[in-house]
Enzyme design. Sequence first.
Site, mmCIF file in Angstrom:
data_model
loop_
_atom_site.group_PDB
_atom_site.id
_atom_site.type_symbol
_atom_site.label_atom_id
_atom_site.label_comp_id
_atom_site.label_asym_id
_atom_site.label_seq_id
_atom_site.Cartn_x
_atom_site.Cartn_y
_atom_site.Cartn_z
ATOM 1 N N GLU A 1 -9.815 6.417 6.477
ATOM 2 C CA GLU A 1 -10.271 6.021 7.809
ATOM 3 C C GLU A 1 -9.117 5.698 8.743
ATOM 4 O OE1 GLU A 1 -9.581 2.768 8.821
ATOM 5 O OE2 GLU A 1 -8.644 2.437 6.861
ATOM 6 N N SER A 2 -7.933 5.432 8.170
ATOM 7 C CA SER A 2 -6.780 5.051 8.979
ATOM 8 C C SER A 2 -6.065 6.268 9.557
ATOM 9 C CB SER A 2 -5.820 4.248 8.116
ATOM 10 O OG SER A 2 -5.512 4.962 6.929
ATOM 11 N N SER B 1 6.272 3.756 8.683
ATOM 12 C CA SER B 1 5.120 4.491 9.191
ATOM 13 C C SER B 1 4.702 4.113 10.608
ATOM 14 C CB SER B 1 3.968 4.298 8.208
ATOM 15 O OG SER B 1 2.947 5.188 8.476
ATOM 16 N N HIS B 2 3.513 3.557 10.746
ATOM 17 C CA HIS B 2 2.976 3.254 12.076
ATOM 18 C C HIS B 2 3.476 1.917 12.624
ATOM 19 C CE1 HIS B 2 0.634 1.394 8.978
ATOM 20 N NE2 HIS B 2 0.182 0.515 9.848
ATOM 21 N N ASP C 1 5.940 8.502 10.643
ATOM 22 C CA ASP C 1 6.453 9.403 9.612
ATOM 23 C C ASP C 1 5.645 10.687 9.486
ATOM 24 O OD1 ASP C 1 4.325 7.867 8.650
ATOM 25 O OD2 ASP C 1 4.991 8.046 6.574
ATOM 26 N N ASP D 1 2.446 11.373 8.837
ATOM 27 C CA ASP D 1 1.352 11.614 7.892
ATOM 28 C C ASP D 1 -0.025 11.304 8.481
ATOM 29 O OD1 ASP D 1 1.823 8.913 7.830
ATOM 30 O OD2 ASP D 1 2.023 8.746 5.649
ATOM 31 N N ARG D 2 -0.066 10.556 9.572
ATOM 32 C CA ARG D 2 -1.365 10.272 10.197
ATOM 33 C C ARG D 2 -1.590 11.171 11.409
ATOM 34 N NH1 ARG D 2 -2.495 3.845 10.363
ATOM 35 N NH2 ARG D 2 -1.620 3.364 8.315
ATOM 36 N N LYS E 1 -0.749 12.541 2.932
ATOM 37 C CA LYS E 1 -1.534 12.920 4.085
ATOM 38 C C LYS E 1 -0.610 13.640 5.052
ATOM 39 C CE LYS E 1 -1.429 8.121 5.866
ATOM 40 N NZ LYS E 1 -0.968 7.238 4.787
ATOM 41 N N ASP F 1 1.775 9.776 13.620
ATOM 42 C CA ASP F 1 2.426 8.464 13.532
ATOM 43 C C ASP F 1 3.919 8.584 13.222
ATOM 44 O OD1 ASP F 1 2.345 9.203 10.867
ATOM 45 O OD2 ASP F 1 1.965 7.166 10.150
ATOM 46 N N THR G 1 0.831 -1.202 0.000
ATOM 47 C CA THR G 1 0.000 0.000 0.000
ATOM 48 C C THR G 1 0.868 1.255 0.000
ATOM 49 O OG1 THR G 1 -1.546 -1.261 1.374
ATOM 50 C CG2 THR G 1 -1.976 1.090 1.142
HETATM 51 C C1 VG1 Z 1 -2.763 1.146 5.819
HETATM 52 C C2 VG1 Z 1 -4.026 1.964 5.847
HETATM 53 C C3 VG1 Z 1 -4.101 2.859 4.633
HETATM 54 C C4 VG1 Z 1 -2.833 3.729 4.573
HETATM 55 C C5 VG1 Z 1 -1.606 2.855 4.614
HETATM 56 C C6 VG1 Z 1 -0.331 3.667 4.687
HETATM 57 O O1 VG1 Z 1 -2.745 0.306 4.676
HETATM 58 O O2 VG1 Z 1 -5.155 1.129 5.901
HETATM 59 O O3 VG1 Z 1 -5.257 3.646 4.706
HETATM 60 O O4 VG1 Z 1 -2.829 4.483 3.387
HETATM 61 O O5 VG1 Z 1 -1.642 2.013 5.755
HETATM 62 O O6 VG1 Z 1 -0.349 4.523 5.769
HETATM 63 P P1 VG1 Z 1 -3.151 -1.245 4.748
HETATM 64 O O7 VG1 Z 1 -2.893 -1.759 3.357
HETATM 65 O O8 VG1 Z 1 -2.303 -1.885 5.803
HETATM 66 O O9 VG1 Z 1 -4.581 -1.284 5.130
HETATM 67 V V1 VG1 Z 1 1.085 4.944 6.525
HETATM 68 O O10 VG1 Z 1 0.796 6.191 7.538
HETATM 69 O O11 VG1 Z 1 1.406 3.435 7.236
HETATM 70 O O12 VG1 Z 1 2.189 5.173 5.321
HETATM 71 CO CO CO Z 2 2.444 7.051 8.173
#
Ligand code: VG1
Ligand code: CO
Length: 543
Positions: A364-365, A113-114, A279, A281-282, A376, A277, A18
């Site tokens: 939603e995340s 990221s998270h 990086d 972006d959240r 984001k 989070d 993703t």
């Molecule tokens: C998750 C979230 C998605 C977001 C992605 C990257 O992906 O659901 O909404 O864009 O993380 O966010 P997945 O495929 O695990 O559902 V970040 O802040 O981790 O770059």
């Molecule tokens: Co992130």
Amino acid sequence: MTIRIVSTKPFEGQKPGTSGLRKKVTVFQTPNYLENFVQCIFDSLSGVGGASLVVGGDGRFHNDVAVQTILRMAAANNFGQVLVGRHGLLSTPATSAVIRKHRAFGGIILSASHNPGGPDGDFGIKYNVGNGGPAPEKITEAIYARTRSIREYRILDAPDIALERLGTQTLGGMAVTVIDPVADYKELMAGIFDFAAIRALFAGGFRMRFDAMHAVTGPYAKSILEEELGAPAGTVVNGMPLPDFGGHHPDPNPVHAKELYDLMMGPRAPDLGAAADGDGDRNMIVGRGVFVAPSDSLAILAANAHLAPAYRAGIKGIARSMPTSRAADRVAEGLGVPCFETPTGWKFFGNLLDAGKVTICGEESAGTGSDHVREKDGIWAVLLWLSIVAARRQPVTQIVHEHWRTYGRNFYSRHDYEELNADAAGALMADLGSRLPNLVGTTIGGRRIAVADDFAYRDPTDGSLSRNQGLRVIFDEDSRIVFRLSGTGTAGATLRVYLERFEPDPTRHRVDTQAALADLVRIADELAQIRRRTGRDVPSVVT
Ligand code: VG1
Ligand code: CO
């Protein structure tokens, strides 16, 4: 200094998900693993000779080592200049801002990221294109194809760059400019928001707590909230980026930002609680006694964006990822602007933003953003909330409740089943997917299924088609269940079940979310046979 051409062999599974390639740190430490992927990025681009590249990361374990490797490889691949954040730090939205402002060819972001960090945690790498946004599928597919045939990579034999020293150094024939990671981003924010109004809010006694979760936003939040906007010292907590994020998941939700959440639900809550989070972006937004669900936050920000100078003329449209609640659709309808539904992942918003079709996007995340960058943006979301509170002179709680009264409430929750056996999770999805066409028109748990399909998206600007983006079951009376497998995990498979029910009646808006969705949870299990197929009685994380 000499350029070495190193022979190598392809690694299995270097497929971007993703949001880039995410694996355990130990995998990235395998000799040639990072180098292969970086060379495949460079090989998939044309015209990098003399171009500039932006490089930075969220500061997690291995960030420093990876940055030096990428610099040496960029020099050996003929880039003209690299802009790199001091200490190798740059948040994801700041990287996007820097790419755009300096008209760079693209950027490399080092982050998972998270996901948790540290030597036993996760690492990640993603490539962003010249508009500042994540590479579209066409490029990530080309990178992946290349990873399966790579035979050699190029790297300069050279000493490390001094990443603590601002200014330009040279690496072979390439210039490396170490930049203040906050400066360009802060300047961008100052042009979007009325800083004087937010300063007056804090001067008037408004109090907030921002939890940077020991990740990249600490320096940004301190500089902007405390130094620039006058929030009292101590407003930003866990503000020092650490390689292991203090041992926590830098995931801003009530589960992983529990201390902040509990504070906001207690008697000594400040006016606003926020977190970001790994990086940056959240974001998470919590008012006194009220958690603002990310889907609601998107809707509320869109409905009130005109209160900040950059959006005073109104927004052009809204885009949300498919599983995100339809609260935003109601706002778009009210404003008379279009609402687009895209697959999960920010890369799908880029074209809509570039084409000027939308101004605000969200997932939603806990991701929200606008056309100011192509990612984001956690701090941006916090600043927009502060702007709204300053303009409306109302507490967060009241803003949320009024929003529900105006538009109705979309009760929403996501249930994650983490680290499942990948085969079992795949079989669950395949089986449900094959039954969907026959489910339309049938009734389950007293609800009639109006639509059941495997979501596919055709990009309205370039016509590209993305299939298999999640299974949707939509019921007659405006409720919905979505099933998806995560594309960011690094162990087994994660099943995400997204539950949503619309409630127009204001007397029923204060009900507990999980209680409001309880019968949909039962229906989800009946539809997908979650317990039987996964052996799990309850989800691992409920947000
Ligand atoms: C998750 C979230 C998605 C977001 C992605 C990257 O992906 O659901 O909404 O864009 O993380 O966010 P997945 O495929 O695990 O559902 V970040 O802040 O981790 O770059
Ligand atoms: Co992130």
